[in-house]
Write an enzyme that holds these catalytic residues in place. Structure first.
Site, mmCIF file in Angstrom:
data_model
loop_
_atom_site.group_PDB
_atom_site.id
_atom_site.type_symbol
_atom_site.label_atom_id
_atom_site.label_comp_id
_atom_site.label_asym_id
_atom_site.label_seq_id
_atom_site.Cartn_x
_atom_site.Cartn_y
_atom_site.Cartn_z
ATOM 1 N N CYS A 1 -11.244 2.721 -0.233
ATOM 2 C CA CYS A 1 -9.860 3.110 0.056
ATOM 3 C C CYS A 1 -9.486 2.365 1.324
ATOM 4 O O CYS A 1 -10.250 2.360 2.302
ATOM 5 C CB CYS A 1 -9.757 4.619 0.274
ATOM 6 S SG CYS A 1 -8.145 5.120 0.924
ATOM 7 N N HIS B 1 -7.551 2.897 3.623
ATOM 8 C CA HIS B 1 -7.374 3.678 4.859
ATOM 9 C C HIS B 1 -8.687 3.871 5.618
ATOM 10 O O HIS B 1 -8.674 4.106 6.821
ATOM 11 C CB HIS B 1 -6.829 5.074 4.529
ATOM 12 C CG HIS B 1 -5.367 5.114 4.213
ATOM 13 N ND1 HIS B 1 -4.830 4.513 3.102
ATOM 14 C CD2 HIS B 1 -4.331 5.690 4.877
ATOM 15 C CE1 HIS B 1 -3.523 4.727 3.078
ATOM 16 N NE2 HIS B 1 -3.196 5.434 4.145
ATOM 17 N N CYS C 1 -4.341 -1.448 -2.256
ATOM 18 C CA CYS C 1 -4.509 -0.005 -2.417
ATOM 19 C C CYS C 1 -5.403 0.204 -3.636
ATOM 20 O O CYS C 1 -5.081 -0.283 -4.732
ATOM 21 C CB CYS C 1 -3.133 0.625 -2.653
ATOM 22 S SG CYS C 1 -3.195 2.387 -3.037
ATOM 23 N N ASP D 1 0.859 -1.198 0.000
ATOM 24 C CA ASP D 1 0.000 0.000 0.000
ATOM 25 C C ASP D 1 0.887 1.236 0.000
ATOM 26 O O ASP D 1 2.057 1.180 0.407
ATOM 27 C CB ASP D 1 -0.932 0.021 1.215
ATOM 28 C CG ASP D 1 -1.930 1.197 1.141
ATOM 29 O OD1 ASP D 1 -2.319 1.585 0.026
ATOM 30 O OD2 ASP D 1 -2.288 1.747 2.197
HETATM 31 N N1 DGL Z 1 -4.966 3.351 0.648
HETATM 32 C C1 DGL Z 1 -5.010 3.793 -0.681
HETATM 33 C C2 DGL Z 1 -6.293 3.363 -1.379
HETATM 34 O O1 DGL Z 1 -6.849 2.383 -1.064
HETATM 35 C C3 DGL Z 1 -4.799 5.236 -0.988
HETATM 36 C C4 DGL Z 1 -4.196 6.124 -0.031
HETATM 37 C C5 DGL Z 1 -3.410 7.226 -0.702
HETATM 38 O O2 DGL Z 1 -3.992 8.228 -1.130
HETATM 39 O O3 DGL Z 1 -2.214 7.036 -0.779
HETATM 40 O O4 DGL Z 1 -6.748 4.010 -2.273
#
Ligand code: DGL
Length: 276
Positions: free
Chosen positions: A195, A197, A76, A13
């Site tokens: 996402c 996160h 990600c 990620d």
């Molecule tokens: N965790 C990433 C996702 O799933 C993106 C985070 C970032 O902007 O780097 O899209």
């Protein structure tokens, strides 16, 4: 690139978010060895151009392959949306066609049909993921009757990366994006946290989301999908080592990574720095 016989599963990620996927992978597939690589020094990727996300992702995949991973999962959405296809089509055949790089958008999309009654759904994601159109494009292939509204939440990743996901300040940004999405399509009854996160914000999202709207994080879905993939691909299964271990690499400071990662994983871990 040398062909590898056996090795761990690589999980990548841009930052910490992929740990929400890794945690579920280790729950569903605890027998395998894993290497997690977070490109924290260059996160977030969400607002970067296609070319930059591709170049960064390519470097990390190459690093994980160099560590002997036969299979790399892009945990990600931004990288899955902007880099996966080019890596699969252009780079893999040159590196080593027997290895695999998988993303997390397709497995998530496959489950959409069973999770909505109104057939109106929302996607929260980074600017990059939403502007790529990857979710609506993929969903239309499986469920053409489903109406998809994507909504970018540019502040959510920085809140998580900076450990502010629990703060009162985060309330404002969470409520703002939920209100914006639902005013665009009030018929939405399911929202994908597109996402990796965002699961750290899930409690807050639940608090501000109307009760009838289902919130779908990806971790469990992706882990079940990888389990299914490995059931169907004995050749890959046999190339994965099964010591149940997990190593953590970050392009940032390993102490910083260790502290932040513990919040995602509910356990203490050791991390090492790596340059790409
Ligand atoms: N965790 C990433 C996702 O799933 C993106 C985070 C970032 O902007 O780097 O899209």
């Amino acid at each position: 690139m040398q062909p590898v016989s056996k090795g761990p599963i690589g999980v990548f990620d841009s930052g910490y978010g992929g740990l929400s996927i890794l945690r579920e992978l280790r729950r569903v597939l605890p027998q395998y060895d894993y290497v997690f690589l977070g490109d924290n020094a260059r996160a977030p990727y969400g607002s970067r151009s296609f070319d930059v996300v591709y170049q960064f992702t390519r470097q990390t995949v190459e690093r994980l392959f160099g560590m002997g991973c036969p299979l790399v999962l892009l945990a990600c959405n931004t990288a899955s949306a902007k880099a996966l296809r080019t890596i699969q089509q252009n780079d893999l055949p040159v590196w080593d066609a027997s290895r695999r790089v998988l993303g997390i958008i397709r497995p998530t999309v496959e489950r959409v049909g069973e999770l909505t009654s109104t057939r109106h759904i929302g996607i929260f994601g980074t600017k990059g993921t939403i502007s790529s159109g990857s979710y609506p494009i993929e969903i239309a292939k499986f469920f053409p009757d489903v109406v998809v509204t994507g909504h970018a939440c540019p502040m959510w990743v920085p809140l998580v990366e900076n450990g502010e996901y629990d703060s009162e300040g985060a309330d404002y940004f969470v409520k703002k994006e939920i209100d914006a999405l639902l005013s665009e399509d009030p018929l939405i009854d399911m929202v994908i946290l597109g996402c990796t996160h965002y699961p750290l914000l899930e409690e807050k999202i639940r608090r501000f989301m109307p009760e009838h709207v289902r919130i779908v994080p990806q971790g469990g879905i992706v882990a079940d999908s990888l389990a299914d993939y490995l059931d169907r691909h004995a050749d890959m299964r046999q190339r994965l080592t099964t010591g149940g271990s997990c190593r953590y690499l970050t392009t940032e400071n390993p102490d910083m990574f260790r502290q932040a990662a513990s919040a995602f994983l509910d356990e203490d871990i050791e991390a090492r720095h790596t340059d790409l």
